[in-house]
Design an enzyme around this catalytic site. Structure first.
Site, PDB file in Angstrom:
ATOM      1  CG  HIS A  17      -1.939  -0.982   1.383  1.00  0.00           C
ATOM      2  ND1 HIS A  17      -2.049  -1.823   2.462  1.00  0.00           N
ATOM      3  CD2 HIS A  17      -2.964  -1.304   0.553  1.00  0.00           C
ATOM      4  CE1 HIS A  17      -3.108  -2.608   2.306  1.00  0.00           C
ATOM      5  NE2 HIS A  17      -3.674  -2.325   1.151  1.00  0.00           N
ATOM      6  CE  LYS A  41     -12.152  -6.640   1.207  1.00  0.00           C
ATOM      7  NZ  LYS A  41     -10.861  -6.106   0.753  1.00  0.00           N
ATOM      8  NE  ARG A  90      -2.842  -6.606  -4.786  1.00  0.00           N
ATOM      9  CZ  ARG A  90      -3.653  -6.789  -3.761  1.00  0.00           C
ATOM     10  NH1 ARG A  90      -3.158  -7.130  -2.607  1.00  0.00           N
ATOM     11  NH2 ARG A  90      -4.951  -6.656  -3.879  1.00  0.00           N
ATOM     12  CB  SER A 128      -4.300  -6.770   4.288  1.00  0.00           C
ATOM     13  OG  SER A 128      -3.888  -5.503   3.866  1.00  0.00           O
TER      14      SER A 128
HETATM   15  P1  ADP Z   1      -9.897  -3.025  -0.794  1.00  0.00           P
HETATM   16  O1  ADP Z   1     -10.718  -3.732   0.218  1.00  0.00           O
HETATM   17  O2  ADP Z   1     -10.538  -1.762  -1.295  1.00  0.00           O
HETATM   18  O3  ADP Z   1      -9.350  -3.849  -1.921  1.00  0.00           O
HETATM   19  P2  ADP Z   1      -7.224  -3.029   0.266  1.00  0.00           P
HETATM   20  O4  ADP Z   1      -6.777  -2.432   1.547  1.00  0.00           O
HETATM   21  O5  ADP Z   1      -7.143  -4.510   0.131  1.00  0.00           O
HETATM   22  O6  ADP Z   1      -8.689  -2.498   0.067  1.00  0.00           O
HETATM   23  O7  ADP Z   1      -6.439  -2.388  -0.950  1.00  0.00           O
HETATM   24  C1  ADP Z   1      -6.432  -0.995  -1.150  1.00  0.00           C
HETATM   25  C2  ADP Z   1      -5.700  -0.694  -2.447  1.00  0.00           C
HETATM   26  O8  ADP Z   1      -4.335  -1.045  -2.329  1.00  0.00           O
HETATM   27  C3  ADP Z   1      -6.207  -1.459  -3.653  1.00  0.00           C
HETATM   28  O9  ADP Z   1      -6.106  -0.623  -4.785  1.00  0.00           O
HETATM   29  C4  ADP Z   1      -5.264  -2.606  -3.767  1.00  0.00           C
HETATM   30  O10 ADP Z   1      -5.188  -3.084  -5.100  1.00  0.00           O
HETATM   31  C5  ADP Z   1      -3.986  -1.932  -3.360  1.00  0.00           C
HETATM   32  N1  ADP Z   1      -3.007  -2.882  -2.847  1.00  0.00           N
HETATM   33  C6  ADP Z   1      -3.129  -3.748  -1.830  1.00  0.00           C
HETATM   34  N2  ADP Z   1      -2.000  -4.462  -1.644  1.00  0.00           N
HETATM   35  C7  ADP Z   1      -1.131  -4.022  -2.588  1.00  0.00           C
HETATM   36  C8  ADP Z   1       0.191  -4.373  -2.946  1.00  0.00           C
HETATM   37  N3  ADP Z   1       0.865  -5.340  -2.320  1.00  0.00           N
HETATM   38  N4  ADP Z   1       0.753  -3.718  -3.963  1.00  0.00           N
HETATM   39  C9  ADP Z   1       0.059  -2.765  -4.620  1.00  0.00           C
HETATM   40  N5  ADP Z   1      -1.182  -2.385  -4.355  1.00  0.00           N
HETATM   41  C10 ADP Z   1      -1.781  -3.011  -3.345  1.00  0.00           C
END
Ligand code: ADP
Length: 159
Positions: A17, A41, A90, A128
């Site tokens: 992130h 979630k 990703r 995550s």
């Molecule tokens: P959501 O529930 O909206 O998917 P996340 O917290 O899982 O929320 O992800 C928020 C954003 O960060 C999304 O755009 C996701 O694709 C991006 N993201 C999560 N992990 C990574 C990572 N390892 N590398 C790049 N982007 C990421």
């Protein structure tokens, strides 16, 4: 002033992130990390905990703010001026969901664009969910999350 909104659940924030937040800041004047309060979630961390962990991780990044939001992302984004939504992409597996969301958001509010950014290779398979799984079993997650998150996970799981 162009503003990037980086929305997500951030349960918890990872270096993947943060990689996207840094890259966004390289292009936009201001970045708002927008943390959803929608508990779809069933997050491990409360909204306050998730926000505190992100604030701590971005404290040395000027121009980066952290805010909660609830309801529709586009309604939240519409209240800000000159914004784009930034999402991280990703592996290919992200693509279909992200395309669907971007097109739906455009249908809801046509003037807000979604921009996709790729993280550094080392974070391509970082989620995550996998962090929580490994941490719950006492595995080593150093280098994948900020130190504050590592400690918070250790406290949560008593490891
Ligand atoms: P959501 O529930 O909206 O998917 P996340 O917290 O899982 O929320 O992800 C928020 C954003 O960060 C999304 O755009 C996701 O694709 C991006 N993201 C999560 N992990 C990574 C990572 N390892 N590398 C790049 N982007 C990421």
């Amino acid at each position: 002033m162009r503003t990037a909104i980086c929305p997500g659940t951030f349960d918890p924030v990872t270096n993947g992130h943060l990689d996207i937040v840094k890259r966004s800041r390289g292009i936009f004047d201001r970045v708002i990390v927008a943390v959803t309060t929608n508990p779809k979630k069933e997050p491990l961390f409360t909204i306050e905990e998730r926000i505190d962990m992100i604030r701590d991780a971005v404290k040395d990044m000027p121009g980066v703010e952290v805010e909660p939001f609830e309801g529709l992302l586009v309604d939240y984004a519409r209240q800000k001026k000159e914004v784009a939504i930034v999402r991280g992409l990703r592996a290919v597996s992200d693509f279909e969901y992200e395309l669907m969301m971007a097109l739906m958001n455009r249908r809801l509010v046509s003037e807000i664009e979604t921009v996709f950014m790729m993280p550094s290779e080392e974070y391509i398979y970082l989620t995550s969910t996998v962090i929580k799984e490994v941490a719950s079993l006492g595995g080593n997650i150093r280098g994948l999350v900020p130190e504050g998150v590592e400690n918070a996970l250790r406290r949560k799981f008593n490891t």
